[in-house]
Design an enzyme around this catalytic site. Structure first.
Site, PDB file in Angstrom:
ATOM      1  N   ASP A  12       6.658   4.942  17.399  1.00  0.00           N
ATOM      2  CA  ASP A  12       5.344   4.787  17.180  1.00  0.00           C
ATOM      3  C   ASP A  12       4.691   6.167  17.011  1.00  0.00           C
ATOM      4  O   ASP A  12       4.607   7.095  17.586  1.00  0.00           O
ATOM      5  CB  ASP A  12       4.678   4.000  18.523  1.00  0.00           C
ATOM      6  CG  ASP A  12       3.034   4.210  18.606  1.00  0.00           C
ATOM      7  OD1 ASP A  12       2.420   4.380  17.558  1.00  0.00           O
ATOM      8  OD2 ASP A  12       2.586   3.849  19.679  1.00  0.00           O
ATOM      9  N   LYS A  77      -2.046  12.170  11.394  1.00  0.00           N
ATOM     10  CA  LYS A  77      -1.917  10.669  10.715  1.00  0.00           C
ATOM     11  C   LYS A  77      -2.982  10.640   9.794  1.00  0.00           C
ATOM     12  O   LYS A  77      -2.970   9.770   8.971  1.00  0.00           O
ATOM     13  CB  LYS A  77      -1.862   9.767  11.967  1.00  0.00           C
ATOM     14  CG  LYS A  77      -1.439   8.378  11.383  1.00  0.00           C
ATOM     15  CD  LYS A  77      -1.103   7.685  12.485  1.00  0.00           C
ATOM     16  CE  LYS A  77      -0.816   6.150  12.288  1.00  0.00           C
ATOM     17  NZ  LYS A  77      -0.363   5.571  13.653  1.00  0.00           N
ATOM     18  N   GLU A 181       1.508  -1.830  13.117  1.00  0.00           N
ATOM     19  CA  GLU A 181       1.522  -1.562  14.401  1.00  0.00           C
ATOM     20  C   GLU A 181       1.055  -3.136  15.272  1.00  0.00           C
ATOM     21  O   GLU A 181       1.860  -3.225  16.080  1.00  0.00           O
ATOM     22  CB  GLU A 181       0.471  -0.532  14.693  1.00  0.00           C
ATOM     23  CG  GLU A 181       0.963   0.688  14.530  1.00  0.00           C
ATOM     24  CD  GLU A 181       0.074   1.920  14.149  1.00  0.00           C
ATOM     25  OE1 GLU A 181      -1.332   1.519  14.730  1.00  0.00           O
ATOM     26  OE2 GLU A 181       0.497   2.805  13.942  1.00  0.00           O
ATOM     27  N   ASP A 203      -6.648  -2.609  19.205  1.00  0.00           N
ATOM     28  CA  ASP A 203      -5.790  -1.469  19.504  1.00  0.00           C
ATOM     29  C   ASP A 203      -6.842  -0.424  19.384  1.00  0.00           C
ATOM     30  O   ASP A 203      -7.629  -0.064  18.423  1.00  0.00           O
ATOM     31  CB  ASP A 203      -4.853  -1.265  18.332  1.00  0.00           C
ATOM     32  CG  ASP A 203      -4.177   0.014  18.381  1.00  0.00           C
ATOM     33  OD1 ASP A 203      -4.316   0.694  19.274  1.00  0.00           O
ATOM     34  OD2 ASP A 203      -3.047   0.492  17.634  1.00  0.00           O
TER      35      ASP A 203
HETATM   36  P1  ADP Z   1      -3.044   6.707  19.453  1.00  0.00           P
HETATM   37  O1  ADP Z   1      -2.571   5.317  19.144  1.00  0.00           O
HETATM   38  O2  ADP Z   1      -4.182   7.091  18.935  1.00  0.00           O
HETATM   39  O3  ADP Z   1      -2.019   7.900  19.335  1.00  0.00           O
HETATM   40  P2  ADP Z   1      -2.882   6.048  22.395  1.00  0.00           P
HETATM   41  O4  ADP Z   1      -2.737   4.528  22.233  1.00  0.00           O
HETATM   42  O5  ADP Z   1      -1.765   6.674  23.070  1.00  0.00           O
HETATM   43  O6  ADP Z   1      -3.337   6.737  20.916  1.00  0.00           O
HETATM   44  O7  ADP Z   1      -4.052   6.334  23.293  1.00  0.00           O
HETATM   45  C1  ADP Z   1      -4.587   7.455  23.797  1.00  0.00           C
HETATM   46  C2  ADP Z   1      -5.841   7.363  24.533  1.00  0.00           C
HETATM   47  O8  ADP Z   1      -5.805   6.497  25.454  1.00  0.00           O
HETATM   48  C3  ADP Z   1      -6.292   8.702  25.085  1.00  0.00           C
HETATM   49  O9  ADP Z   1      -7.701   8.830  24.652  1.00  0.00           O
HETATM   50  C4  ADP Z   1      -6.128   8.630  26.355  1.00  0.00           C
HETATM   51  O10 ADP Z   1      -7.067   9.358  27.060  1.00  0.00           O
HETATM   52  C5  ADP Z   1      -6.404   7.194  26.616  1.00  0.00           C
HETATM   53  N1  ADP Z   1      -5.675   6.736  27.933  1.00  0.00           N
HETATM   54  C6  ADP Z   1      -4.756   6.739  28.373  1.00  0.00           C
HETATM   55  N2  ADP Z   1      -4.455   6.293  29.585  1.00  0.00           N
HETATM   56  C7  ADP Z   1      -5.624   5.731  29.953  1.00  0.00           C
HETATM   57  C8  ADP Z   1      -6.199   5.229  31.101  1.00  0.00           C
HETATM   58  N3  ADP Z   1      -5.540   4.933  32.208  1.00  0.00           N
HETATM   59  N4  ADP Z   1      -7.574   4.822  31.167  1.00  0.00           N
HETATM   60  C9  ADP Z   1      -8.383   4.954  30.095  1.00  0.00           C
HETATM   61  N5  ADP Z   1      -7.876   5.516  28.975  1.00  0.00           N
HETATM   62  C10 ADP Z   1      -6.502   5.945  29.001  1.00  0.00           C
HETATM   63 MG    MG Z   2      -1.374   3.741  18.477  1.00  0.00          MG
END
Ligand code: ADP
Ligand code: MG
Length: 610
Positions: A12, A77, A181, A203
């Site tokens: 991912d 990205k 995704e 998402d």
């Molecule tokens: P991306 O797909 O954009 O790379 P992710 O799916 O990894 O991102 O999501 C990252 C986001 O999720 C960040 O803003 C992070 O702070 C938030 N995040 C992760 N865990 C939690 C949680 N327990 N509660 C709220 N937000 C969260």
């Molecule tokens: Mg993602």
């Protein structure tokens, strides 16, 4: 790369965070980094140390992002497969420098990131993240990992997918499949094995929101629609808290805490508070202001929810639009899958449950689910599981420019990929030895209103009378959505081909715009297409006739030759000035009828010649 037993990992490659997973007999699991079992998330951040030339990827780089904005690259990205022209607005939001830079491939409007004196293309930077994941996987599996499945958002176009493959290649990974995704998330839940269903994948990541509506039938996935917001995510929730801290500290102590170093600490702190509030009703904040002053505050969950609610409502509105575009009612959606770290926020789960009137799927950690699904796909591909197929669709129609400037569609929009289509063409002039093939993408009827993805030439056709060569054009779209076009002249076997690497990407908005444009112009386009086709046929017939007149006209009874020449010029003129395809076609048929005696002579004479 022909090693069939080589392990395939699932990746991912996220805007904020990236992960790698592998599926064995026991199912998919995440591969962790050096800090132990909990260390599965690799922030998609690259830090450059200009003095030593070191490059760091992940948490350390992220920690220094605010201190060293010019040498820290995040959100790469967003730049993948996008031309410099597309990025003008985007680059203003990024702290690092983005410049246009030509590259080896002709006419590509490539954007590059400038770090110190060096230029890096987005695939090169993404490759640094992939290389780190590859290193982790290689360490974990105890053998070199050279194959991967990588996920991309469903709305990524050809160019963005191609750029993702390029990134893999640079990192030494053979990208055996690019998977959407949302499709990966559905796979992680085994939804492909379910009966026929319509599912929504919600998402919400760090900086982007995507909603996709998928249809699953017989283990095949079809993306019905996508919507979202490219600048909405968990980072915005953090900013709500940061703004609150800055405001309150200023009010209480008269101190401004917006300097870069403090800002970085605030960012880390805000994210921590946000994450805590996903599990607890309140969280305690403490910020040391001076030697004695401390800003202390308890933030309640409902208070935080009040701040982010407008943002959540924006995502819910996008869900409604996506359902509408997919032509399903929200209550016809059978399942909703939650993806992205930000969907851990309880209010989001609640609002999504209300909007879709069903309990969303949250059992698999939402920030792991895409990587897990990619690993499932990888294991399907490596043959561990069989009998499952994955399909996606072409976002826009593909075709070639036909004589007269019309768009000849070979593959319509929304066709499942992989797919293949062929069409036969011929030459237009006697003795023509080359044809130009202009590959088009778009919904409009005329070539000039579509996007040209590339032009290539089929040369070395042996001279033959017009219409005799048999040129077969084949479009092949592979599972990754990458298009190969080949043309072969079947009598001589001469062939030519291109793999399409379009010069710039299309945004979601552009795709939408192109579709709307096509609907708006449908009627006039159809007649323009028809007119172009008729004119082409006329030109073809006129060429043939004038050739015959030149060669055999003297064998016609006196006067007939001049009369035929006059009628020929009349038809030529009519075809030029009239825009009524029916009138032109009628005149053409009438004229062709008049050429019959000459054609008979031509046949007899050519038999004599041979
Ligand atoms: P991306 O797909 O954009 O790379 P992710 O799916 O990894 O991102 O999501 C990252 C986001 O999720 C960040 O803003 C992070 O702070 C938030 N995040 C992760 N865990 C939690 C949680 N327990 N509660 C709220 N937000 C969260
Ligand atoms: Mg993602």
């Amino acid at each position: 790369m022909t090693d069939n037993d080589a392990p395939i990992v699932g990746i991912d490659l996220g805007t904020t965070n990236s992960l790698v997973a592998y599926a064995d007999e026991a199912g998919p699991h995440l591969i962790h980094g050096p800090a132990g079992a909990e260390d599965v998330i690799l922030p998609s951040v690259i830090g450059f140390d200009l003095s030593g030339g070191d490059v760091t990827v992940g948490h350390t780089a992220r920690l220094h992002a605010v201190e060293k904005p010019e040498t820290t690259v995040h959100s790469i990205k967003r730049l993948m497969g996008r031309g410099f022209g597309d990025l003008r607005a985007e680059s203003k939001r990024l702290p690092y420098r983005v410049l246009r830079r030509g590259c080896e491939i002709e006419e590509r409007d490539v954007a590059s990131v400038v770090i110190g004196e060096k230029f890096y293309t987005p695939p090169q930077l993404s490759a640094m993240i992939l290389a780190e994941l590859k290193r982790r996987a290689t360490g974990y599996l105890g053998r070199e990992v050279t194959k991967a499945v990588i996920t991309v958002p469903a709305h990524f176009d050809d160019t963005q997918r191609q750029a993702t493959r390029d990134a893999g290649l640079i990192a030494g990974l053979d990208v055996v499949r690019i998977v959407n995704e949302p499709t990966a998330a559905a796979l992680a839940y085994g939804l492909d094995r379910a009966e026929t269903a319509t599912i929504a994948v919600y998402d919400l990541g760090g900086g982007t929101f995507d909603i996709s509506i998928l249809r699953i039938e017989d283990g095949m996935f079809e993306v019905l629609s996508t919507d979202g917001d490219t600048h909405l995510g968990g980072d915005d929730f953090d900013h709500c808290l940061i703004d609150l801290f800055i405001r309150e500290v200023h009010k209480q102590f008269g101190v401004d805490i917006t300097t870069p170093t403090i800002k970085q600490q605030l960012r880390t702190l805000a994210e921590e508070i946000k994450v805590r509030l996903s599990n607890a009703d309140e969280a305690q904040v403490e910020i040391a202001i001076g030697p004695k002053d401390v800003y202390r505050r308890v933030i309640r969950r409902d208070e935080f929810e009040g701040m982010i609610e407008p943002l959540i409502e924006r995502t819910i509105a996008a869900c409604g639009r996506a359902a509408k575009a997919a032509r399903v009612r929200v209550d016809e959606i059978d399942r909703v899958v939650m993806v992205g770290g930000s969907t851990r926020v309880p209010l989001i789960r609640q609002r999504v449950a209300e909007a879709f009137a069903c309990a969303p799927y949250t059992a698999i950690n939402p920030d792991h689910v895409v990587a897990m699904g990619a690993a499932v796909q990888a294991s399907i591909l490596s043959g561990a599981q069989r009998g499952m197929l994955l399909f996606d669709v072409t976002p826009l129609s593909l075709g070639i420019e036909t004589m007269g400037g019309a768009m000849g569609k070979l593959i319509p929009a929304n066709v499942r990929i992989p797919c293949k289509a062929t069409e036969n063409f011929t030459t237009f002039q006697d003795g023509q030895t080359a044809v130009k093939i202009n590959v088009l993408q778009g919904e409009r009827e005329m070539a000039k209103d579509c996007r040209s993805l590339g032009v290539f030439e089929l040369r070395g056709i042996p001279p033959m009378p017009a219409g005799l060569p048999k040129i077969k054009v084949t479009f092949l779209i592979d599972q990754n959505g990458i298009l190969d076009v080949t043309a072969v002249e079947e009598r001589s076997g001469k062939n030519a081909s291109v793999q399409i690497v379009p010069s710039y990407g299309l945004t979601r908005d552009e795709v939408k715009h192109l579709q709307e444009d096509a609907i708006a112009h449908a009627r006039e386009d159809m007649s323009a297409h028809h007119l172009a086709d008729v004119r082409t046929t006329v030109e073809f017939d006129l060429n043939k006739a004038s050739g015959m007149i030149q060669k055999y006209g003297h064998l016609l009874p006196a006067g007939q030759r001049d009369e035929l020449t006059r009628q020929l010029n009349e038809l030529k003129e009519l075809s030029k000035i009239s825009d009524d395809p029916h009138a032109i076609n009628k005149a053409r048929m009438k004229f062709n009828h008049k050429t019959v005696p000459l054609a008979e002579i031509a046949v007899k004479e050519s038999l004599k010649d041979s």
